[in-house]
Write an enzyme that holds these catalytic residues in place. Structure first.
Site, mmCIF file in Angstrom:
data_model
loop_
_atom_site.group_PDB
_atom_site.id
_atom_site.type_symbol
_atom_site.label_atom_id
_atom_site.label_comp_id
_atom_site.label_asym_id
_atom_site.label_seq_id
_atom_site.Cartn_x
_atom_site.Cartn_y
_atom_site.Cartn_z
ATOM 1 N N LYS A 49 6.223 -4.598 -3.721
ATOM 2 C CA LYS A 49 7.649 -4.388 -3.493
ATOM 3 C C LYS A 49 7.996 -4.398 -2.012
ATOM 4 O O LYS A 49 9.034 -4.899 -1.618
ATOM 5 C CB LYS A 49 8.039 -3.041 -4.104
ATOM 6 C CG LYS A 49 9.493 -2.701 -3.990
ATOM 7 C CD LYS A 49 10.234 -3.280 -5.161
ATOM 8 C CE LYS A 49 11.729 -3.158 -5.057
ATOM 9 N NZ LYS A 49 12.375 -4.300 -5.701
ATOM 10 N N GLY A 99 -0.953 -1.058 6.338
ATOM 11 C CA GLY A 99 -0.688 -1.888 7.519
ATOM 12 C C GLY A 99 -1.906 -2.729 7.853
ATOM 13 O O GLY A 99 -2.775 -2.944 7.009
ATOM 14 N N CYS A 122 0.847 -1.180 0.000
ATOM 15 C CA CYS A 122 0.000 0.000 0.000
ATOM 16 C C CYS A 122 0.893 1.245 0.000
ATOM 17 O O CYS A 122 1.917 1.274 0.691
ATOM 18 C CB CYS A 122 -0.950 0.094 1.193
ATOM 19 S SG CYS A 122 -2.169 -1.218 1.248
HETATM 20 C C1 F6R Z 1 11.726 -10.900 -5.026
HETATM 21 C C2 F6R Z 1 11.702 -9.898 -3.984
HETATM 22 C C3 F6R Z 1 11.268 -10.312 -2.626
HETATM 23 C C4 F6R Z 1 12.013 -9.506 -1.557
HETATM 24 C C5 F6R Z 1 11.437 -9.808 -0.172
HETATM 25 C C6 F6R Z 1 12.195 -9.069 0.917
HETATM 26 O O1 F6R Z 1 12.187 -10.358 -6.220
HETATM 27 O O2 F6R Z 1 11.994 -8.764 -4.211
HETATM 28 O O3 F6R Z 1 11.428 -11.680 -2.430
HETATM 29 O O4 F6R Z 1 13.366 -9.824 -1.608
HETATM 30 O O5 F6R Z 1 10.094 -9.429 -0.135
HETATM 31 O O6 F6R Z 1 12.187 -7.703 0.693
HETATM 32 P P1 F6R Z 1 13.232 -6.753 1.395
HETATM 33 O O7 F6R Z 1 14.559 -6.981 0.793
HETATM 34 O O8 F6R Z 1 12.714 -5.365 1.124
HETATM 35 O O9 F6R Z 1 13.204 -7.099 2.843
#
Ligand code: F6R
Length: 625
Positions: free
Chosen positions: A620, A109, A2
């Site tokens: 993301k 959240g 979000c």
């Molecule tokens: C896959 C991807 C996810 C992140 C995971 C952790 O391409 O991007 O598997 O690696 O959600 O995210 P972060 O690194 O932000 O903790």
């Protein structure tokens, strides 16, 4: 997970500013999007929201504009959603309002006590129009507005009281009809305040000079980076109030908090596609630059030293991370073990539920966003048990960066594509440097010297892979295969896992990664003449020889074999295709091999017409556990 953008002080430009902000945030979720605007004298907040990606909302707004009926106001907020409570729909899209339409709320959240609040409010006559947890917030504020002590000229106390009743994780922004102020609060979800250059002197929570320009609240800096580079990172429990006069940040006790205004050092252009079809492809091609930035000032080849801004020499290391970052953690753990430090990588979601003893361990959270709920939970668990913690992150001012004892920034620049690419390469590189700094402390000087020149050459070698890769042609050959397998040993095992994750998340094809030696213990049953096997084999040492043995096992089952190799092991004799990488020691070869696999995943997904930057069901930044 979000995305929120809200602003005051942009006058007639408010709606366009919000839509621009949403376009920079849709990597956080794209199930639906909405805006809410109000201005002086309004009785209700005007809300427009639509299920689907931002374009669906844009179309509605354009039609409204053509008819002279677009939402107007000088105070606005907007939201892009990644569903947790209730399916993607117009009704479940944010902003949510109370019964009267006076209060509008956007939220990121999960409100854990929402059912109890909803039951209580429903018993008092509130009618709910969505299945979301968020909708309880405007109704709760409305309820408090109706109380005897409410002063319509100042909604802040009622909003604070409502926020105090919320349990769970949230970043919320609240708008009240006719009130030219926005209110924001955060607990375990990111909320940043953007302030105009003239506001710079207002650090310390003092009111800024009158009409200093626009002020913003957002989930992430790219939402307002085109307008300002000056940012205040709000902490848990803080409450922000922004209006045309400036902004204030207060704590739960209502006292002004000493904040600092930080300047972000990346360009707004960094968040555009720069002519590439997808952010993912742009970010794959940005890797040489990302790695140069990551290494800048850290590697002194002449002096034979790694110099980092963190100083660690731990007895033991525990890594916690999720997804791609977990693969980087597996890689980092291997390098620490090679430096003589016992190290293990844990999936953050498992660590938090069943934490191992920490004793004298340094717990390293690997998280590009610095906001992943599972990783933050694991780090908090480790800290509560007395461990020292270190965040390995891309995001300055992120929760992980602020909560950990130390931070190692990977400095890859903003990553917009949902699939992590350049941040993975930068995580590998930063962890490589960290492990070398420990080897250096332990006087394993040979290890350090041999690896420093490889690190220095890494950005150029990645460029060579990008310039000469035949991954696109190969992807063409294998597009639509029923399954794809990836194998590797040692530091190449996490590369195999990452190759498979990348392919499955953006192409929706079935893919699995294995330690090379594991294939024969079960997965080999799935290998057929239709299932390509990508084998990462570099160097000519014993690990390469063993993996070649595993390659022969699949070759003799007629599986098409793609060797990702520097050619030294002669694995190509048993392979149908080769993805070549420059010669490099295993720890940097793992970065180079991964670049080839990123390109394979990208081109398979592109050939299938997948929405590469926004794969279905993913976001993301995953800020829920
Ligand atoms: C896959 C991807 C996810 C992140 C995971 C952790 O391409 O991007 O598997 O690696 O959600 O995210 P972060 O690194 O932000 O903790």
């Amino acid at each position: 997970m979000c995305g929120i953008i809200a602003c005051v002080g942009r006058g007639d430009d408010t709606l366009d500013t919000l839509v621009h902000g949403l376009s920079k945030l849709d990597y956080r979720g794209y199930d639906s999007a909405g805006v809410a605007l109000t201005g002086s004298g309004d009785d209700t907040v005007e809300v427009v929201k639509r299920q689907g990606q931002l374009d669906a909302l844009r179309r509605v707004l354009e039609t409204a504009r053509a008819d002279g009926a677009e939402p107007r106001g000088t105070v606005g907020m907007a939201h892009t959603r990644w569903s947790t409570h209730g399916a993607p729909s117009d009704a479940n899209a944010h902003p949510h309002t109370d019964c009267t339409g006076r209060v509008a709320v956007v939220h990121n959240g999960i409100i854990e006590n929402y059912q109890a609040l909803r039951d209580e409010l429903a018993a008092n006559g509130h009618e709910f129009r969505s299945e979301t947890d968020t909708e309880v917030i405007p109704h709760l504020i409305e309820e408090l507005f109706d109380g005897p002590e409410y002063d319509p000229a100042d909604p802040e106390p009622a909003i604070r009281e409502a926020v105090a009743r919320l349990e769970g994780s949230f970043a919320v922004v609240v708008s009240v009809a006719g009130v030219e102020t926005l209110f924001g609060a955060r607990q375990d979800n990111p909320l940043v305040l953007g302030t105009s250059p003239r506001d710079a002197g207002s650090a310390g929570g003092e009111r800024s000079e009158p009409r200093a320009g626009a002020t913003y609240l957002a989930s992430d800096v790219p939402a307002f980076r085109a307008f300002t580079d000056r940012v205040v990172y709000l902490e848990n429990g803080e409450f922000a109030r922004i209006d045309a006069e400036g902004w204030t940040v207060t704590g739960t006790d209502g006292e002004v908090v000493q904040t600092s205004v930080e300047t972000v050092d990346w360009d707004p252009e960094d968040t555009g596609k720069s002519g590439y079809d997808h952010f993912m492809l742009k970010e794959i091609h940005e890797q040489p630059r990302a790695l140069r930035q990551c290494l800048q000032g850290r590697v002194d080849e002449m002096g034979g030293r790694v110099t980092l801004d963190v100083d660690v020499d731990p007895e033991r290391v525990q890594f916690v991370a999720c997804g791609t970052s977990y693969h980087a953690a597996l890689y980092g753990a291997e390098l620490f073990r090679q430096a003589g430090v016992p190290a293990q990588a844990f999936l953050a979601s498992e660590y938090a539920t069943s934490p191992p003893p920490v004793d004298d361990a340094l717990v390293i959270g690997v998280t590009q966003s610095g906001e992943t709920a599972d990783t933050l939970s694991a780090l908090r668990e480790a800290r509560s048990r007395g461990a020292r913690t270190l965040a390995c992150t891309n995001t300055v001012g992120s929760t992980a960066a602020r909560e950990c004892d130390d931070v190692l920034y990977i400095r890859s620049g903003p990553e917009i594509g949902v699939a992590a690419t350049k941040t993975f390469a930068a995580q590998q590189t930063a962890l490589n440097a960290l492990a070398l700094s420990v080897a250096q402390e332990r006087r394993r000087a040979g290890d350090v010297r041999d690896s420093l020149s490889a690190l220095r050459e890494l950005p150029g070698d990645v460029q060579a892979v990008l310039d000469e890769s035949n991954a696109e042609a190969l992807a063409e050959e294998f597009v639509g295969a029923p399954s794809y397998f990836f194998i590797g040993r040692g530091v190449h095992f996490p590369v195999a896992l990452e190759g498979a994750l990348k392919l499955k998340e953006i192409s929706y094809g079935h893919a699995e990664g294995f330690a090379s030696g594991e294939l024969k213990h079960g997965p080999l049953a799935l290998v057929t003449d239709e299932t390509p096997v990508f084998a990462v084999v570099t160097g000519d040492g014993p690990l390469a020889t063993k993996t070649i043995g595993n390659v022969k096992e699949v070759e003799s089952r007629d599986a098409p074999v793609v060797a990702v190799t520097d050619g030294r092991s002669k694995v190509e004799r048993y392979a149908d295709h080769v993805l070549e990488i420059p010669e490099a020691p295993p720890r940097t070869a793992a970065v180079l091999a991964n670049v080839q696999l990123q390109l394979v995943a990208y081109h398979v997904a592109d050939r299938l017409g997948r929405p590469i930057d926004k794969p279905r069901n993913l976001a993301k930044s995953v800020t829920v556990e």
